[in-house]
Design a protein around this motif. Structure first.
Motif, PDB file in Angstrom:
ATOM      1  N   ARG A   1       1.240 -44.889   0.446  1.00 48.47           N
ATOM      2  CA  ARG A   1       1.877 -44.153  -0.644  1.00 48.47           C
ATOM      3  C   ARG A   1       3.030 -44.951  -1.242  1.00 48.47           C
ATOM      4  O   ARG A   1       3.551 -45.875  -0.632  1.00 48.47           O
TER       5      ARG A   1
ATOM      6  N   GLU B   1       3.869 -40.653  -3.330  1.00 51.75           N
ATOM      7  CA  GLU B   1       2.635 -40.223  -3.962  1.00 51.75           C
ATOM      8  C   GLU B   1       1.493 -41.183  -3.640  1.00 51.75           C
ATOM      9  O   GLU B   1       1.708 -42.364  -3.391  1.00 51.75           O
ATOM     10  N   CYS B   2       0.280 -40.637  -3.652  1.00 47.60           N
ATOM     11  CA  CYS B   2      -0.896 -41.491  -3.504  1.00 47.60           C
ATOM     12  C   CYS B   2      -0.990 -42.399  -4.722  1.00 47.60           C
ATOM     13  O   CYS B   2      -0.786 -41.945  -5.851  1.00 47.60           O
TER      14      CYS B   2
ATOM     15  N   SER C   1      -6.616 -43.243  -5.764  1.00 46.60           N
ATOM     16  CA  SER C   1      -6.740 -42.378  -4.590  1.00 46.60           C
ATOM     17  C   SER C   1      -6.068 -41.048  -4.886  1.00 46.60           C
ATOM     18  O   SER C   1      -5.322 -40.919  -5.854  1.00 46.60           O
ATOM     19  N   SER C   2      -6.326 -40.062  -4.021  1.00 49.28           N
ATOM     20  CA  SER C   2      -5.815 -38.721  -4.276  1.00 49.28           C
ATOM     21  C   SER C   2      -5.371 -38.071  -2.981  1.00 49.28           C
ATOM     22  O   SER C   2      -5.860 -38.408  -1.895  1.00 49.28           O
ATOM     23  N   GLY C   3      -4.419 -37.144  -3.090  1.00 45.59           N
ATOM     24  CA  GLY C   3      -3.899 -36.418  -1.936  1.00 45.59           C
ATOM     25  C   GLY C   3      -2.567 -35.791  -2.293  1.00 45.59           C
ATOM     26  O   GLY C   3      -1.898 -36.214  -3.244  1.00 45.59           O
TER      27      GLY C   3
ATOM     28  N   CYS D   1      -4.124 -40.527   2.015  1.00 47.25           N
ATOM     29  CA  CYS D   1      -4.665 -40.628   0.662  1.00 47.25           C
ATOM     30  C   CYS D   1      -6.168 -40.931   0.761  1.00 47.25           C
ATOM     31  O   CYS D   1      -6.567 -41.804   1.531  1.00 47.25           O
TER      32      CYS D   1
ATOM     33  N   SER E   1      -0.600 -42.512 -10.250  1.00 47.79           N
ATOM     34  CA  SER E   1      -0.296 -42.055  -8.900  1.00 47.79           C
ATOM     35  C   SER E   1      -0.012 -40.557  -8.936  1.00 47.79           C
ATOM     36  O   SER E   1       0.221 -39.980  -9.986  1.00 47.79           O
TER      37      SER E   1
END
Length: 380
Positions: free
Chosen positions: A166, A180-181, A185-187, A194, A206
């Motif tokens: 992150r 943040e991711c 990528s995501s999460g 992530c 991000s």
């Protein structure tokens, strides 16, 4: 004479007592609450009295909130703001957060150096200054937490790095929720894992947003960070990012690279759309051919020297060689008979030049397949 001296002594004693017993008014800054031959009492610290003759401690006026003075002060001017306070509109007010004042007096408060502050108001020392949240180091030289790290408290503690790949959008982050991711990528924000964007999706920024699907009939590799990573799948063409359109009849595209379709080669055709392999281009039947990019079996025409049998079936793709004595150029139609005086002994004549001149004193037969000798009494 001795009597006169005694009288003068007595008179002098009374005069001395009269002078000694004269009462003086207590001066400013003092008071005396009882009668008798006792000294005046000075007004206590943080009070003052400007007149003389005070008879009560209550006569000593207080300096006011957060102001101080010495014992026996005789004027309100002797009252000054204590450390941590400064005079504003006649009143002593606490130094704001981020400022301090080390001594009594009416001077202004001193600001902490850049990116440092105090935990409360009314600070009395430069030591009260501490690096703000998001900054680290000594209060005299606070530096921002680098991108990818954070610090939620004041003081000189080091910044904490984000985990699980992150990062933060900027420096000086003050909370783990700023982690943040990264793009691709995501999460949820914070310290969780992530998840890489799956194939066929992308995420350009991000944060916690979900990955976005590529345009229809396009795909991208995992962890893509831009829609430009979405390329049209085989059988479809278009610019990176879409939209993607099917390859037309007579064409194909067998890769995700490139934005155009390839035409089927000559002697092959494809009637459908969205062909994804050159193997979908169907070969014309033997002894027939077609132009590149052909779209139907009817585009396949017999090669020179061949014709459809029977030739009236113009859509037939079964080609047979022209009979001896005939020839035919490329295309549809019947084979042509060699001109009179010429012959072609072999089948499959593909040009007028396939017909040869008969030798002297011979002539071509009706089917032009061979020459015969001229009969008696004639010549050629």
């Amino acid at each position: 004479m001795r009597y006169l001296g005694f009288v003068l002594f007595i008179l002098g004693l009374h005069v001395h007592r009269a002078v000694a017993q004269t009462c003086q008014v207590c001066p400013a800054g003092k008071y005396k609450a009882i009668s008798g031959n006792v000294a005046c009492t000075v007004c206590p610290m943080d009070t003052y009295y400007a007149l003389s003759g005070a008879t009560s401690a209550n006569s000593c006026a207080t300096c006011g909130a957060n102001a101080i003075s010495g014992n026996g002060s005789t004027s309100s001017a002797a009252c000054s703001c204590k450390a941590g306070y400064t005079r504003v509109s006649g009143l002593c007010q606490a130094c704001d957060t981020g400022k301090y004042k080390t001594s009594a007096g009416d001077g202004v408060c001193t600001s902490c150096l850049g990116f440092a502050s105090t935990a409360s108001t009314a600070s009395t020392s430069a030591d009260s200054c501490q690096c703000n949240a998001g900054y680290t180091g000594a209060a005299t030289s606070c530096s921002a937490c680098a991108a990818g790290s954070w610090k939620s408290t004041t003081g000189s503690a080091t910044c904490t790095g984000c985990v699980n790949s992150r990062t933060t959008l900027a420096s000086a982050a003050t909370d783990i929720s700023a982690c943040e991711c990264p793009a691709g990528s995501s999460g949820a924000n914070g310290d969780g894992t992530c998840t890489a964007c799956a194939s066929g999706t992308f995420k350009a920024v991000s944060g916690a947003a979900v990955c976005t699907a590529c345009a229809a009939q396009s795909s991208s590799p995992p962890s893509s960070t831009s829609d430009l990573a979405c390329l049209c799948v085989p059988g479809y063409f278009g610019a990176a990012g879409g939209p993607c359109n099917p390859c037309g009849a007579g064409t194909y595209k067998d890769t995700t690279a490139g934005s155009t379709c390839t035409v089927c080669p000559s002697s092959k055709y494809y009637a459908g759309t969205a062909a994804s392999s050159p193997s979908q281009c169907t070969a014309c039947t033997p002894d027939s051919t077609s132009g590149a990019g052909s779209t139907a079996a009817s585009d396949c025409k017999c090669t020179a020297g061949f014709y459809t049998f029977p030739f009236v079936n113009a859509t037939s793709t079964t080609c047979v060689p022209c009979l001896a004595g005939t020839f035919k150029l490329y295309g549809e139609g019947a084979c042509s008979l060699c001109p009179s005086g010429k012959y072609a002994s072999a089948s499959g004549g593909n040009a007028p030049e396939s017909c040869l001149m008969c030798p002297n004193n011979t002539y071509s037969m009706t089917n032009r397949s061979q020459c015969q000798n001229c009969p008696a009494n004639s010549y050629a």
